[in-house]
Design an enzyme around this catalytic site. Sequence first.
Site, PDB file in Angstrom:
ATOM      1  N   ASN A   9      26.822  44.107  38.375  1.00 23.81           N
ATOM      2  CA  ASN A   9      27.101  45.250  37.636  1.00 23.81           C
ATOM      3  C   ASN A   9      26.361  44.791  36.222  1.00 23.81           C
ATOM      4  O   ASN A   9      26.687  44.073  35.337  1.00 23.81           O
ATOM      5  CB  ASN A   9      28.478  45.289  37.608  1.00 23.81           C
ATOM      6  CG  ASN A   9      28.878  46.508  36.522  1.00 23.81           C
ATOM      7  OD1 ASN A   9      27.970  47.115  35.894  1.00 23.81           O
ATOM      8  ND2 ASN A   9      30.155  46.642  36.137  1.00 23.81           N
ATOM      9  N   LYS A  11      26.135  46.485  33.685  1.00 20.76           N
ATOM     10  CA  LYS A  11      26.702  47.271  32.722  1.00 20.76           C
ATOM     11  C   LYS A  11      25.651  47.865  31.516  1.00 20.76           C
ATOM     12  O   LYS A  11      24.593  48.282  32.014  1.00 20.76           O
ATOM     13  CB  LYS A  11      27.656  46.174  31.746  1.00 20.76           C
ATOM     14  CG  LYS A  11      28.660  45.691  32.990  1.00 20.76           C
ATOM     15  CD  LYS A  11      29.645  45.074  32.044  1.00 20.76           C
ATOM     16  CE  LYS A  11      30.553  44.412  33.175  1.00 20.76           C
ATOM     17  NZ  LYS A  11      31.996  43.968  32.510  1.00 20.76           N
ATOM     18  N   HIS A  96      35.636  51.789  37.323  1.00 22.14           N
ATOM     19  CA  HIS A  96      35.767  50.542  36.531  1.00 22.14           C
ATOM     20  C   HIS A  96      36.565  50.546  35.395  1.00 22.14           C
ATOM     21  O   HIS A  96      37.027  51.711  34.608  1.00 22.14           O
ATOM     22  CB  HIS A  96      34.110  50.145  35.857  1.00 22.14           C
ATOM     23  CG  HIS A  96      33.982  48.797  35.445  1.00 22.14           C
ATOM     24  ND1 HIS A  96      34.409  48.439  34.253  1.00 22.14           N
ATOM     25  CD2 HIS A  96      33.419  47.652  36.213  1.00 22.14           C
ATOM     26  CE1 HIS A  96      34.174  47.016  34.173  1.00 22.14           C
ATOM     27  NE2 HIS A  96      33.885  46.734  35.322  1.00 22.14           N
ATOM     28  N   GLU A  98      36.465  49.378  32.313  1.00 13.62           N
ATOM     29  CA  GLU A  98      35.939  50.002  31.124  1.00 13.62           C
ATOM     30  C   GLU A  98      35.787  51.608  31.047  1.00 13.62           C
ATOM     31  O   GLU A  98      35.847  51.783  29.899  1.00 13.62           O
ATOM     32  CB  GLU A  98      34.326  49.263  31.051  1.00 13.62           C
ATOM     33  CG  GLU A  98      34.675  47.709  30.761  1.00 13.62           C
ATOM     34  CD  GLU A  98      33.435  46.809  31.010  1.00 13.62           C
ATOM     35  OE1 GLU A  98      32.388  47.402  31.315  1.00 13.62           O
ATOM     36  OE2 GLU A  98      33.790  45.689  30.983  1.00 13.62           O
ATOM     37  N   GLU A 168      39.375  44.148  40.528  1.00 11.54           N
ATOM     38  CA  GLU A 168      38.972  43.397  39.058  1.00 11.54           C
ATOM     39  C   GLU A 168      40.226  43.389  38.065  1.00 11.54           C
ATOM     40  O   GLU A 168      40.460  44.281  37.489  1.00 11.54           O
ATOM     41  CB  GLU A 168      37.968  44.249  38.562  1.00 11.54           C
ATOM     42  CG  GLU A 168      36.530  44.292  39.576  1.00 11.54           C
ATOM     43  CD  GLU A 168      35.266  44.367  38.551  1.00 11.54           C
ATOM     44  OE1 GLU A 168      34.530  43.756  38.681  1.00 11.54           O
ATOM     45  OE2 GLU A 168      35.240  45.509  37.806  1.00 11.54           O
ATOM     46  N   GLY A 174      34.941  39.677  31.834  1.00  8.49           N
ATOM     47  CA  GLY A 174      34.274  39.089  30.637  1.00  8.49           C
ATOM     48  C   GLY A 174      35.019  37.924  29.879  1.00  8.49           C
ATOM     49  O   GLY A 174      34.702  37.694  28.747  1.00  8.49           O
ATOM     50  N   SER A 214      34.645  37.349  35.797  1.00 11.49           N
ATOM     51  CA  SER A 214      34.287  35.979  35.520  1.00 11.49           C
ATOM     52  C   SER A 214      33.814  35.368  36.474  1.00 11.49           C
ATOM     53  O   SER A 214      34.093  33.935  36.685  1.00 11.49           O
ATOM     54  CB  SER A 214      35.305  35.376  34.919  1.00 11.49           C
ATOM     55  OG  SER A 214      35.574  36.089  33.462  1.00 11.49           O
TER      56      SER A 214
END
Length: 252
Positions: A9, A11, A96, A98, A168, A174, A214
């Site tokens: 991904n 992003k 996702h 985010e 996730e 991250g 991660s």
Amino acid sequence: MRKPIIAGNWKMYKTVGDSVATALALKPLVANANHCEVVIAPVFTALKSVADRLEGSNIKVSAQDCAPVAEEGAQTGEVAAFMLRDVGASYVIVGHSERRQFYGETDQIIAQKVQAALGAGLQVILCVGESLDQRNRGIEVQVVAGQLRGCLGGLTASDLDRIIVAYEPIWAIGTGIAATPEQAQEMHGLIRQAFAEKISETGAAHLRILYGGSVKPDNIRGLMSGADIDGVLVGGASLDAGSFAKIVNYNE
Ligand code: PGA
């Protein structure tokens, strides 16, 4: 048999030129990876260029999001799922964290995106996962089961064949703090069980559940050893072709 999926991904990183360069660098490095499906998800603007350059290779292209409505129309700023197919995407990531966190996406909106994506013939990578606070309160399984029900409820068996779930945990994205292989396997087992109970008993056995958060070249092997871990969704470590290729080729 569940064929693993190793997906990158990207992003909101990379111009079209950088995306194509990374994709072309990746191509020979993963050309012999028959043990898994290799997927990369560039930004919208780079999808067509990347997909064109990867045609005939074993790397598939994914979008990172799609509109919740299926038809073209007056929806400023949105991109419909069929338009993603049109430029060569075969997967789309939806839900996702985010998107949920920064753009207020609810399970209801994500369910509409799932429907739109399936209608356009895409495979869907649906992201679910709990926050650190939810994990500390011991409600991570409830949270994830609720997301599955909210986003996938009511789908037919043939629709469910094109659903991939990415677990996730938000605290691992991250942060450099991946779930341990034990933590990940435990959650994946529970997600499969929740899917069997709440969505489809028969579908649960072949549902592919990816881990994300991660993932790096040095922790991929341990994560992939989990019986219910059917691949990974990689953010930061997928931006570099060499690093992502090491993750894809974890079995070498
Ligand atoms: P990360 O991101 O690998 O950089 O933690 C994963 C993701 O958000 O899909």
